[in-house]
Design an enzyme around this catalytic site. Sequence first.
Site, mmCIF file in Angstrom:
data_model
loop_
_atom_site.group_PDB
_atom_site.id
_atom_site.type_symbol
_atom_site.label_atom_id
_atom_site.label_comp_id
_atom_site.label_asym_id
_atom_site.label_seq_id
_atom_site.Cartn_x
_atom_site.Cartn_y
_atom_site.Cartn_z
ATOM 1 C CD GLU A 69 18.449 -66.649 54.170
ATOM 2 O OE1 GLU A 69 17.489 -67.894 54.980
ATOM 3 O OE2 GLU A 69 18.496 -65.558 54.323
ATOM 4 C CB CYS A 72 15.287 -68.239 57.545
ATOM 5 S SG CYS A 72 14.327 -68.326 56.433
#
Length: 475
Positions: A247, A281
């Site tokens: 990720e 993110c």
Amino acid sequence: MTSHILSLINDSFCDADGVAVYNPANDQLIARVKSHDSDMVSAIIDKADAVRADWQMKTAQQRANILRRWHELILLNSDELARIMSMESGKPFREAKGEVAYGASYVEWFAEEGKRAYGEVIPGFSPNSRTLTIRQPVGTCAAITPWNFPMAMITRKVAPALAAGCAIVVKPPEATPLTALILEALAHQAGIPADLFRVTPTKTSSKIGALFCSHPLIRKLSFTGSTHVGKILMAQAAQQVTRLSLELGGNAPFIVFEDADLDAAVEGVILSKYRNAGQTCVCANRLLVQDGVHDAFVEKLVARVGQLQMGDGLSEGVDLGPLIDAREAARVAGLVEEAAAAGCAVRTGGTGAQGAFYPATVLTGVTRDMSIVQDEIFGPVAPVIRFKDEAEAISIANDTIYGLAAYLYSRDLGRVWRVMEKLEYGMVAINEGILSTETAPFGGVKQSGMGREGSRHGLSDYMNIKYALMGGLGA
Ligand code: SIN
């Protein structure tokens, strides 16, 4: 620092030479914890693998009962956990409490989901055979987690691994090992065998990353962090073809169309852009606003951003804490200075870094080629780009190496579907500023990574499919 919960990790503290943990709000040393070198972590992996078989042999229900106890203990200690998380990461206490609930939700979810690790019976390809699949745990796993979510990024890897029947060793970030160690202590208190799940803070992160990729007993590595480090791990993992979940970075567009509810869109930006001081993110990295509403939207946004209170995460009423350290704040200041020098207007904020603090900032007159919108900002700065029509919005939105999250605000159902389908992202939020939940698959495309966390797919990432052909059954 005194706290009941810290006594659980007394054995991890040391006087010198350990991992030093600082409070980014005042740069004061909070604690030092023992650093694990490669030999220590290697021995921990061996032990984890040795106890894995017993854990795997338990029923999914037995594993679920223990995981649910862990979930309860996390929630019982949520105030203290949040306070420590706020001190080591800087995030406002309210957000830290939110993260404790969010992190705990993965434990509860996967406790249940582990019971649904179904196989299949597929119609046989010959009269005397049948085809079956079963799902089995991948084995002993490793995880490398980031400082921006000191707890939730651990539970969303550890809970599915344990629910699936795996063992797991976690390297937490140097900046936030305390939350991770407490989480580990609570897991052991709940009945998760001590060797099965271990947290290994270290001062030599890259060596431990390389070890995770080269140790023959590690069958899967899950990493949340930068695309740069993700690529290094991917190359290292090739040695043993270690299974990966990555990720990585994002460059989320936040698109506001002319038919959007502008007040709702402004609130969406506050959540998406300024949560955790822009250090997620999935943060909106670029606001794309259609010509006809650009000025009205910017005016509303600037007024709302001006209300955000910056300060120590533990002080009452604070919306925006410090960044993780002064170096990060200086980096963000540099991006804003470069954008201003290139002709962008600083509409609010932009007054420079003070220690680890950087004020909530809005920039207008931004164009798609500027580094402020090509790089991941990871700070509380919202650059606004003007666009003409749907085609231009999609073209700007997809003009990036990343593909994690995207946001769009519109009340036109046809447009919502068209744009959602054309956005090259793993996740799209429509008329919402936050999309993270344990019930949905979290993950990206392009250079934002691979694999999914949360939902039933998050469990599958820790399981192998075995196909069994049953022959000789008689026609
Ligand atoms: C991240 O920033 O990596 C995770 C964000 C989230 O789970 O909401």
